[in-house]
Design a protein around this motif. Structure first.
Motif, mmCIF file in Angstrom:
data_model
loop_
_atom_site.group_PDB
_atom_site.id
_atom_site.type_symbol
_atom_site.label_atom_id
_atom_site.label_comp_id
_atom_site.label_asym_id
_atom_site.label_seq_id
_atom_site.Cartn_x
_atom_site.Cartn_y
_atom_site.Cartn_z
ATOM 1 N N GLY A 12 -6.430 -24.990 16.318
ATOM 2 C CA GLY A 12 -7.104 -24.071 15.403
ATOM 3 C C GLY A 12 -7.454 -22.733 16.029
ATOM 4 N N ARG A 13 -7.447 -22.662 17.352
ATOM 5 C CA ARG A 13 -7.762 -21.401 18.021
ATOM 6 C C ARG A 13 -6.767 -20.308 17.646
ATOM 7 N N VAL A 14 -5.508 -20.667 17.449
ATOM 8 C CA VAL A 14 -4.509 -19.637 17.139
ATOM 9 C C VAL A 14 -4.689 -19.109 15.719
ATOM 10 N N VAL A 15 -5.229 -19.930 14.818
ATOM 11 C CA VAL A 15 -5.550 -19.441 13.483
ATOM 12 C C VAL A 15 -6.662 -18.397 13.576
ATOM 13 N N VAL A 16 -7.679 -18.697 14.373
ATOM 14 C CA VAL A 16 -8.779 -17.752 14.547
ATOM 15 C C VAL A 16 -8.293 -16.468 15.220
ATOM 16 N N GLU A 17 -7.447 -16.604 16.219
ATOM 17 C CA GLU A 17 -6.896 -15.414 16.880
ATOM 18 C C GLU A 17 -6.170 -14.522 15.876
ATOM 19 N N ALA A 18 -5.374 -15.126 14.997
ATOM 20 C CA ALA A 18 -4.645 -14.350 13.994
ATOM 21 C C ALA A 18 -5.596 -13.693 12.998
ATOM 22 N N LEU A 19 -6.696 -14.372 12.668
ATOM 23 C CA LEU A 19 -7.652 -13.822 11.710
ATOM 24 C C LEU A 19 -8.373 -12.592 12.258
ATOM 25 N N HIS A 20 -8.412 -12.437 13.574
ATOM 26 C CA HIS A 20 -9.001 -11.223 14.141
ATOM 27 C C HIS A 20 -8.283 -9.971 13.653
ATOM 28 N N LYS A 21 -6.995 -10.103 13.331
ATOM 29 C CA LYS A 21 -6.191 -8.955 12.914
ATOM 30 C C LYS A 21 -6.005 -8.899 11.403
ATOM 31 N N ALA A 22 -6.660 -9.787 10.676
ATOM 32 C CA ALA A 22 -6.474 -9.864 9.225
ATOM 33 C C ALA A 22 -7.383 -8.867 8.510
ATOM 34 N N THR A 23 -7.073 -8.636 7.258
ATOM 35 C CA THR A 23 -7.921 -7.814 6.392
ATOM 36 C C THR A 23 -8.500 -8.717 5.313
ATOM 37 N N PRO A 24 -9.775 -9.055 5.413
ATOM 38 C CA PRO A 24 -10.366 -9.951 4.412
ATOM 39 C C PRO A 24 -10.427 -9.284 3.045
ATOM 40 N N PRO A 25 -10.512 -10.068 1.988
ATOM 41 C CA PRO A 25 -10.665 -9.494 0.649
ATOM 42 C C PRO A 25 -11.930 -8.654 0.544
ATOM 43 N N ALA A 26 -11.914 -7.680 -0.344
ATOM 44 C CA ALA A 26 -13.094 -6.833 -0.561
ATOM 45 C C ALA A 26 -14.300 -7.699 -0.901
ATOM 46 N N GLY A 27 -15.437 -7.342 -0.324
ATOM 47 C CA GLY A 27 -16.667 -8.074 -0.593
ATOM 48 C C GLY A 27 -16.855 -9.315 0.252
#
Length: 217
Positions: free
Chosen positions: A56-71
């Motif tokens: 699961g660490r690699v999912v979190v690593e990838a989420l560092h570069k993600a753009t979450p939905p507005a709000g």
């Protein structure tokens, strides 16, 4: 001069990271915030609770570069159990399973509930931030667990998005997810059991997309 300006720009654009506690052996436990700091919807993602279940660490690593939905804002913990990860062992450096250390049906993991600094760190974060959803990654069963003490809607949706079965596992005494579902809000914490071994790139992308879908207000 150009190199210095580029380095400064990269440093400025890095998402903010906060130390929320330290492990038994003194390693920092950090949370990184990605998205709108004023968001009404926080989603906490924990990449690793058991040190020998690191996919699961690699999912979190990838989420560092993600753009979450507005709000929405992502709260990302790559390692809740950095000592366990460093030593490739399930428990923390005291030999305590952190996912059995909450007071919900506690059955003797540690000298008392919340005895471990890592468990106390995430408890404080959850009570302060009150996430709309927390996702805990484990291994190796390849499924999404029906939440203990909670409603299954979020877990069912996640399972559908990533193509994993939704399965009711046995009760886990002292589990962190059950504590949040009872203490905060039913169905606000789910457990995703990834398959054994490292994640393939396509699988990682599916899980990142599922997190972002569930982060949508």
């Amino acid at each position: 001069m150009i190199a210095l300006l580029l380095a400064a720009a990269l440093a400025t654009s890095a998402p903010p990271t906060e130390v929320i506690g330290h492990s038994v052996e003194g390693r920092p436990i950090t949370v990184t915030r990605v998205g709108d700091p004023a968001a009404q919807r926080n989603v906490l993602v924990v990449g690793e609770v058991h040190g020998n279940e690191p996919a699961g660490r690699v999912v979190v690593e990838a989420l560092h570069k993600a753009t979450p939905p507005a709000g929405s804002q992502l709260l990302l913990i790559e390692d809740l159990n950095p000592d366990g990860f460093a030593h490739d062992m399930r428990a923390n450096a005291h030999g305590v399973d952190l996912n059995r250390n909450s007071p919900e049906h506690w059955a003797g993991a540690g000298p008392k509930p919340w005895s471990e600094p890592e468990a106390r760190a995430i408890r404080s974060l959850i009570l302060r931030e009150r996430p709309a959803l927390t996702i805990y990654y484990h291994q190796p069963y390849g499924l999404v667990d029906v939440p203990e003490g909670g409603r299954p809607q979020m877990a069912r949706r996640y399972a559908h998005l990533v193509g994993l079965p939704l399965v009711h596992l046995r009760r886990r005494p002292g589990s962190l997810s059950r504590w949040q579902n009872v203490r905060l809000r039913q169905g606000s914490a789910i457990v995703v059991e990834l398959a054994a071994g490292p994640l393939r790139a396509a699988t990682r992308r599916r899980h990142v997309a599922a997190v972002l879908a569930l982060a949508t207000p």
